[in-house]
Scaffold this motif. Structure first.
Motif, PDB file in Angstrom:
ATOM      1  N   HIS A  22       0.851  -1.205   0.000  1.00 32.66           N
ATOM      2  CA  HIS A  22       0.000   0.000   0.000  1.00 32.66           C
ATOM      3  C   HIS A  22       0.879   1.244   0.000  1.00 32.66           C
ATOM      4  O   HIS A  22       1.232   1.788   1.041  1.00 32.66           O
ATOM      5  CB  HIS A  22      -0.936   0.004   1.217  1.00 32.66           C
ATOM      6  CG  HIS A  22      -2.008   1.056   1.104  1.00 32.66           C
ATOM      7  ND1 HIS A  22      -3.346   0.788   1.287  1.00 32.66           N
ATOM      8  CD2 HIS A  22      -1.945   2.381   0.805  1.00 32.66           C
ATOM      9  CE1 HIS A  22      -4.052   1.896   1.105  1.00 32.66           C
ATOM     10  NE2 HIS A  22      -3.220   2.883   0.825  1.00 32.66           N
ATOM     11  N   HIS A  24       2.176   4.912  -2.554  1.00 33.01           N
ATOM     12  CA  HIS A  24       1.861   5.837  -3.641  1.00 33.01           C
ATOM     13  C   HIS A  24       3.161   6.376  -4.204  1.00 33.01           C
ATOM     14  O   HIS A  24       4.145   6.492  -3.489  1.00 33.01           O
ATOM     15  CB  HIS A  24       1.013   7.012  -3.133  1.00 33.01           C
ATOM     16  CG  HIS A  24      -0.291   6.573  -2.549  1.00 33.01           C
ATOM     17  ND1 HIS A  24      -1.404   6.336  -3.307  1.00 33.01           N
ATOM     18  CD2 HIS A  24      -0.641   6.277  -1.276  1.00 33.01           C
ATOM     19  CE1 HIS A  24      -2.396   5.927  -2.541  1.00 33.01           C
ATOM     20  NE2 HIS A  24      -1.962   5.876  -1.295  1.00 33.01           N
ATOM     21  N   LYS A 145      -9.045  -1.057  -5.665  1.00 34.47           N
ATOM     22  CA  LYS A 145      -9.105  -0.313  -4.404  1.00 34.47           C
ATOM     23  C   LYS A 145     -10.442   0.388  -4.242  1.00 34.47           C
ATOM     24  O   LYS A 145     -10.951   1.008  -5.171  1.00 34.47           O
ATOM     25  CB  LYS A 145      -7.986   0.721  -4.363  1.00 34.47           C
ATOM     26  CG  LYS A 145      -8.084   1.671  -3.182  1.00 34.47           C
ATOM     27  CD  LYS A 145      -6.750   2.253  -2.876  1.00 34.47           C
ATOM     28  CE  LYS A 145      -6.814   3.267  -1.762  1.00 34.47           C
ATOM     29  NZ  LYS A 145      -5.706   4.210  -1.907  1.00 34.47           N
ATOM     30  N   HIS A 207      -5.425   0.192   6.241  1.00 27.26           N
ATOM     31  CA  HIS A 207      -5.288   1.174   7.315  1.00 27.26           C
ATOM     32  C   HIS A 207      -5.705   0.625   8.675  1.00 27.26           C
ATOM     33  O   HIS A 207      -5.924   1.389   9.624  1.00 27.26           O
ATOM     34  CB  HIS A 207      -6.058   2.473   6.993  1.00 27.26           C
ATOM     35  CG  HIS A 207      -5.700   3.052   5.654  1.00 27.26           C
ATOM     36  ND1 HIS A 207      -4.488   2.812   5.053  1.00 27.26           N
ATOM     37  CD2 HIS A 207      -6.389   3.832   4.793  1.00 27.26           C
ATOM     38  CE1 HIS A 207      -4.451   3.436   3.875  1.00 27.26           C
ATOM     39  NE2 HIS A 207      -5.596   4.054   3.694  1.00 27.26           N
ATOM     40  N   ASP A 264       1.891   3.632   3.134  1.00 21.03           N
ATOM     41  CA  ASP A 264       0.999   4.644   2.551  1.00 21.03           C
ATOM     42  C   ASP A 264       1.765   5.943   2.284  1.00 21.03           C
ATOM     43  O   ASP A 264       1.217   7.038   2.414  1.00 21.03           O
ATOM     44  CB  ASP A 264      -0.206   4.896   3.480  1.00 21.03           C
ATOM     45  CG  ASP A 264      -1.422   5.432   2.743  1.00 21.03           C
ATOM     46  OD1 ASP A 264      -1.414   5.484   1.505  1.00 21.03           O
ATOM     47  OD2 ASP A 264      -2.398   5.818   3.426  1.00 21.03           O
TER      48      ASP A 264
HETATM   49 ZN   LIG Z   1      -3.141   5.071   0.357  1.00 22.68          ZN
END
Ligand SMILES: [Zn+2]
Length: 325
Positions: A22, A24, A145, A207, A264
């Motif tokens: 997870h 970016h 997602k 999360h 993340d």
């Molecule tokens: Zn994310």
């Protein structure tokens, strides 16, 4: 289809190696960028930063990184592909829609029973991204997602989740969520997806590491899903020591096959730009898990085989597409 789709084409699941599930690369908004560019954004510089960062990540032992930047987060696969070509780490693209509340106007007028009568475009978007490739880049998505946050399953969120469930059934690609653990809504996500015939062992409740509620986390895993302990470095939400303690406790309780570690992080995010991150969350970067968290877990008693399970075996099991149902 048993190969995992990456920016470099299909890969055998066994070749994925240590994987961050997870992450970016770049998060933003194209419309904002076009009209009101962010003062800290410089495309050339951002690309160089990502190339350096992902190269370092490889030196730290990471082999695969899943970029969960989907529609709604400024996905630009061509830009990420320019990074992917230059780094030894393998990147995986994703599809889905990031909204906690409503979809843009286009989706209000397009769909079954809507003004412009047609099948739900979301389903075609997701399936095309997975089967044909994203926006003429030839890069195929390896992950779906969806999002629910404190607003819960709104009408549009339900629409996105339903489309993702259909796309999962057609392609076997796993589903990951953005959840809001404070309202324990991962359970609601599981129920929603289960009712739409998505096997819960093909789902990551993302999360989840934002909470220390062990009963809740165990329930999610007992229901069959992976939990994303995927925000190491977001110490403005919960300090890493406490996130690591939760992982250690769940390892002791025998949940080593159900957790995924990630951060993340982003090389640039307009949501929380680099200067903000440097001041408020200095450990929130792509190197945090290999540099700080794995040693922290080791010091707390995690064995090498447990760490291998978290970093290699679990992502491998998750990312390998299931055969079509
Ligand atoms: Zn994310």
């Amino acid at each position: 289809m048993t190969h995992v789709q990456t920016f470099d084409g299909p890969v055998e699941p066994d070749a994925l190696g240590a994987t961050l599930v997870h992450e970016h690369v770049f998060v933003g908004s194209h419309e904002l960028a076009l009209n009101h560019p962010h003062p800290e954004w410089d495309e050339g510089e951002a690309v160089e930063r990502a190339v350096r960062g992902l190269t370092t990540l490889y030196e730290l032992g990471i082999r695969t990184v899943v970029d969960l930047t989907v529609l709604g987060l400024g996905r630009d696969v061509a830009r990420v592909a320019a990074v992917a070509r230059r780094v030894p780490v393998r990147l995986v693209a994703s599809t889905g829609y990031y909204t906690a509340d409503v979809l843009p106007g286009f989706f209000r007028t397009h769909g079954p029973g809507r003004l412009v009568e047609c099948p739900d475009p979301l389903v075609a978007f997701f399936v095309d991204d997975i089967e044909r490739g994203i926006a003429d880049t030839g890069v195929r998505a390896g992950m779906l997602k969806v999002v629910t946050d404190r607003q819960g399953v709104t009408e549009d969120v339900a629409r996105v989740m339903t489309a993702a469930a259909v796309a999962h059934q057609q392609t076997g690609v796993p589903v990951t969520t953005h959840s809001h653990p404070a309202s324990r809504n991962g359970l609601e996500q599981q129920e929603f997806l289960r009712r739409r015939r998505v096997p819960l062992d093909r789902v990551v409740i993302g999360h989840s590491g934002d909470t220390e509620d062990l009963d809740y986390l165990r329930q999610l895993m007992d229901n069959g899903s992976f939990v994303g302990m995927d925000r190491f470095g977001m110490e403005h939400v919960l300090p890493d020591e406490r996130r690591a303690s939760t992982v250690l406790e769940l390892l002791r309780l025998g949940y080593g096959d159900r957790m995924l570690l990630s951060q993340d992080a982003a090389f640039f995010s307009r949501v929380t730009p680099p200067s903000w991150r440097r001041r408020n969350a200095p450990h929130w970067n792509h190197e945090n898990v290999p540099r700080r968290i794995l040693p922290m877990l080791r010091a707390g008693g995690a064995s090498e085989s447990q760490l291998e399970q978290l970093m290699v075996a679990n992502p491998r099991r998750l990312l390998e597409p299931s055969s079509r149902s």
